[in-house]
Structure formats: C-alpha cells, structure tokens
Write a protein that holds these residues in place. Structure first.
Motif, mmCIF file in Angstrom:
data_model
loop_
_atom_site.group_PDB
_atom_site.id
_atom_site.type_symbol
_atom_site.label_atom_id
_atom_site.label_comp_id
_atom_site.label_asym_id
_atom_site.label_seq_id
_atom_site.Cartn_x
_atom_site.Cartn_y
_atom_site.Cartn_z
ATOM 1 N N ILE A 110 0.829 -1.210 0.000
ATOM 2 C CA ILE A 110 0.000 0.000 0.000
ATOM 3 C C ILE A 110 0.860 1.255 0.000
ATOM 4 C CG2 ILE A 110 -0.183 0.284 2.517
ATOM 5 C CD1 ILE A 110 -3.194 0.817 2.050
ATOM 6 N N VAL A 111 2.174 1.114 0.181
ATOM 7 C CA VAL A 111 3.089 2.253 0.261
ATOM 8 C C VAL A 111 4.191 2.105 -0.791
ATOM 9 C CG1 VAL A 111 4.694 3.530 1.728
ATOM 10 C CG2 VAL A 111 2.660 2.458 2.735
ATOM 11 N N PRO A 112 4.454 3.139 -1.609
ATOM 12 C CA PRO A 112 5.544 3.085 -2.587
ATOM 13 C C PRO A 112 6.891 2.895 -1.910
ATOM 14 C CG PRO A 112 4.050 4.893 -3.076
ATOM 15 C CD PRO A 112 3.672 4.389 -1.711
ATOM 16 N N SER A 113 7.867 2.422 -2.668
ATOM 17 C CA SER A 113 9.201 2.152 -2.131
ATOM 18 C C SER A 113 9.879 3.426 -1.642
ATOM 19 C CB SER A 113 10.076 1.506 -3.201
ATOM 20 O OG SER A 113 9.508 0.298 -3.634
ATOM 21 N N VAL A 118 15.140 -7.479 -8.376
ATOM 22 C CA VAL A 118 13.846 -7.792 -7.755
ATOM 23 C C VAL A 118 13.827 -7.313 -6.312
ATOM 24 C CG1 VAL A 118 12.247 -9.627 -7.091
ATOM 25 C CG2 VAL A 118 13.540 -9.817 -9.227
ATOM 26 N N TYR A 119 12.762 -6.598 -5.941
ATOM 27 C CA TYR A 119 12.565 -6.232 -4.541
ATOM 28 C C TYR A 119 11.208 -6.777 -4.101
ATOM 29 C CZ TYR A 119 9.891 -2.309 -6.529
ATOM 30 O OH TYR A 119 8.993 -1.548 -7.250
ATOM 31 N N GLN A 120 11.190 -7.413 -2.923
ATOM 32 C CA GLN A 120 10.016 -8.134 -2.436
ATOM 33 C C GLN A 120 9.900 -7.984 -0.925
ATOM 34 O OE1 GLN A 120 8.180 -11.036 -4.791
ATOM 35 N NE2 GLN A 120 8.481 -8.953 -5.511
ATOM 36 N N PHE A 121 8.743 -8.353 -0.403
ATOM 37 C CA PHE A 121 8.532 -8.293 1.039
ATOM 38 C C PHE A 121 8.575 -9.667 1.680
ATOM 39 C CE2 PHE A 121 6.136 -4.755 -0.953
ATOM 40 C CZ PHE A 121 7.104 -3.801 -0.701
ATOM 41 N N THR A 122 8.812 -10.693 0.874
ATOM 42 C CA THR A 122 9.083 -12.051 1.365
ATOM 43 C C THR A 122 10.262 -12.575 0.547
ATOM 44 O OG1 THR A 122 7.755 -13.336 -0.213
ATOM 45 C CG2 THR A 122 6.587 -12.355 1.677
ATOM 46 N N GLU A 176 16.624 -4.002 2.901
ATOM 47 C CA GLU A 176 16.470 -2.595 3.254
ATOM 48 C C GLU A 176 15.410 -2.469 4.330
ATOM 49 O OE1 GLU A 176 16.902 0.755 4.176
ATOM 50 O OE2 GLU A 176 18.159 0.368 2.406
ATOM 51 N N MET A 177 15.837 -2.027 5.527
ATOM 52 C CA MET A 177 14.915 -1.906 6.649
ATOM 53 C C MET A 177 14.133 -0.597 6.611
ATOM 54 S SD MET A 177 15.340 -4.767 8.083
ATOM 55 C CE MET A 177 14.309 -4.481 9.523
ATOM 56 N N ILE A 178 14.709 0.435 5.946
ATOM 57 C CA ILE A 178 14.013 1.725 5.896
ATOM 58 C C ILE A 178 13.067 1.712 4.700
ATOM 59 C CG2 ILE A 178 14.284 4.230 5.977
ATOM 60 C CD1 ILE A 178 17.143 3.831 6.858
ATOM 61 N N ASN A 179 12.038 0.946 4.830
ATOM 62 C CA ASN A 179 11.013 0.773 3.811
ATOM 63 C C ASN A 179 9.772 0.253 4.522
ATOM 64 O OD1 ASN A 179 10.855 0.749 0.644
ATOM 65 N ND2 ASN A 179 9.724 -1.055 1.302
ATOM 66 N N VAL A 180 8.587 0.489 3.945
ATOM 67 C CA VAL A 180 7.344 0.025 4.569
ATOM 68 C C VAL A 180 6.631 -0.930 3.622
ATOM 69 C CG1 VAL A 180 5.145 0.682 5.592
ATOM 70 C CG2 VAL A 180 7.117 2.201 5.819
ATOM 71 N N PRO A 181 6.648 -2.258 3.939
ATOM 72 C CA PRO A 181 7.447 -2.887 4.991
ATOM 73 C C PRO A 181 8.898 -3.049 4.541
ATOM 74 C CG PRO A 181 6.239 -4.563 3.795
ATOM 75 C CD PRO A 181 5.817 -3.232 3.208
ATOM 76 N N PRO A 182 9.803 -3.479 5.447
ATOM 77 C CA PRO A 182 11.178 -3.775 5.042
ATOM 78 C C PRO A 182 11.172 -4.762 3.875
ATOM 79 C CG PRO A 182 10.988 -3.806 7.417
ATOM 80 C CD PRO A 182 9.590 -3.703 6.897
ATOM 81 N N CYS A 183 12.127 -4.601 2.958
ATOM 82 C CA CYS A 183 12.080 -5.463 1.778
ATOM 83 C C CYS A 183 13.391 -6.186 1.516
ATOM 84 C CB CYS A 183 11.639 -4.678 0.552
ATOM 85 S SG CYS A 183 12.867 -3.548 -0.110
ATOM 86 N N PHE A 184 13.223 -7.347 0.877
ATOM 87 C CA PHE A 184 14.345 -8.149 0.405
ATOM 88 C C PHE A 184 14.691 -7.675 -0.999
ATOM 89 C CE2 PHE A 184 12.030 -10.665 3.458
ATOM 90 C CZ PHE A 184 13.009 -11.301 4.211
ATOM 91 N N MET A 185 15.993 -7.594 -1.311
ATOM 92 C CA MET A 185 16.430 -7.150 -2.629
ATOM 93 C C MET A 185 17.356 -8.189 -3.238
ATOM 94 S SD MET A 185 17.067 -3.094 -1.889
ATOM 95 C CE MET A 185 18.208 -3.427 -0.553
ATOM 96 N N TYR A 186 17.102 -8.495 -4.511
ATOM 97 C CA TYR A 186 17.885 -9.510 -5.206
ATOM 98 C C TYR A 186 18.343 -8.982 -6.559
ATOM 99 C CZ TYR A 186 15.614 -12.549 -1.782
ATOM 100 O OH TYR A 186 15.145 -13.098 -0.618
#
Length: 210
Positions: A43-46, A170-174, A193-203
């Motif tokens: 629901i929130v942009p990166s 790729v950026y994901q939340f799982t 990246e923890m400073i994101n809503v929600p924190p995201c995994f980046m590949y």
C-alpha cells in the motif's frame, strides 16, 4: 432517471475525483492497491533508500534498455531516467490501466514508454519496440501472490530477454522471489532494506557471460 437522481449518482464519483487529485500519485497508488492488492503488493511506494540501493549495481553507461514490471505510479521511473544515457530507453509494463494512463501523462521524456500488458510477454513487448534484448529488468511484482504459473513464466521470459552480463533486479517483502529466480539465474546477490514500509528483500540475478 430524473436530473436530481443523476446528480446524486454522480456525487460519489465527483468526491472520488477530488480526493484523488488532492492525494496526487498517492491517491492513484492507493486506488490501485484497493482494486488489485494481489498485483500491487504494497500500500506504500518504495522508499528512496530502497530505490538508491536497488539501482546501485547497474552499469548505466552501458544500459541501452531498462525494463520495469509493475511500475505503479512511477516511484522508480524518474530515478531510472535520471541515470539512463541520453540514447537509452525505459519501458514499463503494468496490467493496471489506471497506472498506465497516469504514467503516460506524468512522464513526457521521449525515452519513456508505458505498456499495458503482462510481464510474461516481455519478449514480444521488447521486440515490438525495436529492441532485441534488455540490459536490466526491475520488478516489484509480488511473486508469492501471483496466480499459479505466472511467476515461473515471468522469471523464464525475463531470463531469455536479458542480455549476457545484464541482471534481473527484484525487490520483495518475502524471500520467495529468490526461488523463482534461482531456476534460471545461477548468481544472485542479495541485501535487505529496513528503511522501507514494509522492510524489503532485494535480489540481483546476474546473467553471466559464458
């Protein structure tokens, strides 16, 4: 139907348009999430921290075609255009017509093209716009909630369309996205990246040169 009834019927639509205008891109993004939560994913942009870190490994001097899946309201678009060479191109692909319509009005850069379509058709889309391969493909699509078969199809098509030496970002939340990528990309770098809503995994899945 009387004019009074027509006015009453039109009132919610007028209010909706006013709210969307007041919220700007956030209003468009929120509506897209409400209508298609499975495809939008968040629901929130990166955050700007995610954007900066996600794009950092790109060799911009040698990037002629950058492709993005699920651009939403263009959170990554301007940062990509700011880094892209003058002779480069950015193609964004989304299944949401509201997002595509918004992007086409928002970005007038001649290097920018917004396509209404599926990421699984990326090869046809890239060819139809005069390119053979993409240098980099960025995706924020929620692989874990896509319909059965769609995630693997997108991952396979993406691998085929990327040139050797290019990468799938790729950026994901799982962490499930890595599962889809690992079937094709042997070398995958990752961060969080923890400073994101929600924190995201980046590949970053690299298509190594033979």
């Amino acid at each position: 139907m009387s004019s009074t009834e027509l006015a009453r019927e039109a009132l919610p639509q007028r209010i909706k348009r006013k709210v969307k205008r007041a919220l700007g891109p956030w209003g468009v993004f929120l509506e897209g999430f409400i209508r298609h939560p499975v495809m939008v994913g968040s629901i929130v942009p990166s955050s700007r921290f995610t954007i900066r870190k996600m794009l950092a490994p790109v060799d911009w001097e040698n990037c002629k075609l950058f492709v993005e899946y699920g651009p939403g309201v263009g959170t990554f678009c301007q940062p990509v255009l700011d880094r892209l060479p003058r002779d480069g191109a950015l193609i964004v692909i989304d299944t949401n017509p509201d997002f595509i319509d918004y992007l086409r009005h928002q970005f007038t850069d001649s290097r920018f093209t917004a396509v209404l379509g599926s990421a699984a058709d990326v090869e046809d889309i890239v060819r139809s716009h005069g390119h053979e391969k993409a240098d980099y493909v960025l995706s924020g699509l929620p692989f874990s909630t896509l319909p059965d078969g769609v995630g693997p199809a997108i991952a396979a098509a993406t691998y085929r369309v990327i040139r050797k030496g290019g990468a799938f970002l790729v950026y994901q939340f799982t962490p499930r996205a890595r599962h889809f990528m690992a079937r094709h990309f042997l070398r995958i770098d990752h961060k969080m990246e923890m400073i994101n809503v929600p924190p995201c995994f980046m590949y970053w899945g690299w298509k190594d040169e033979d």
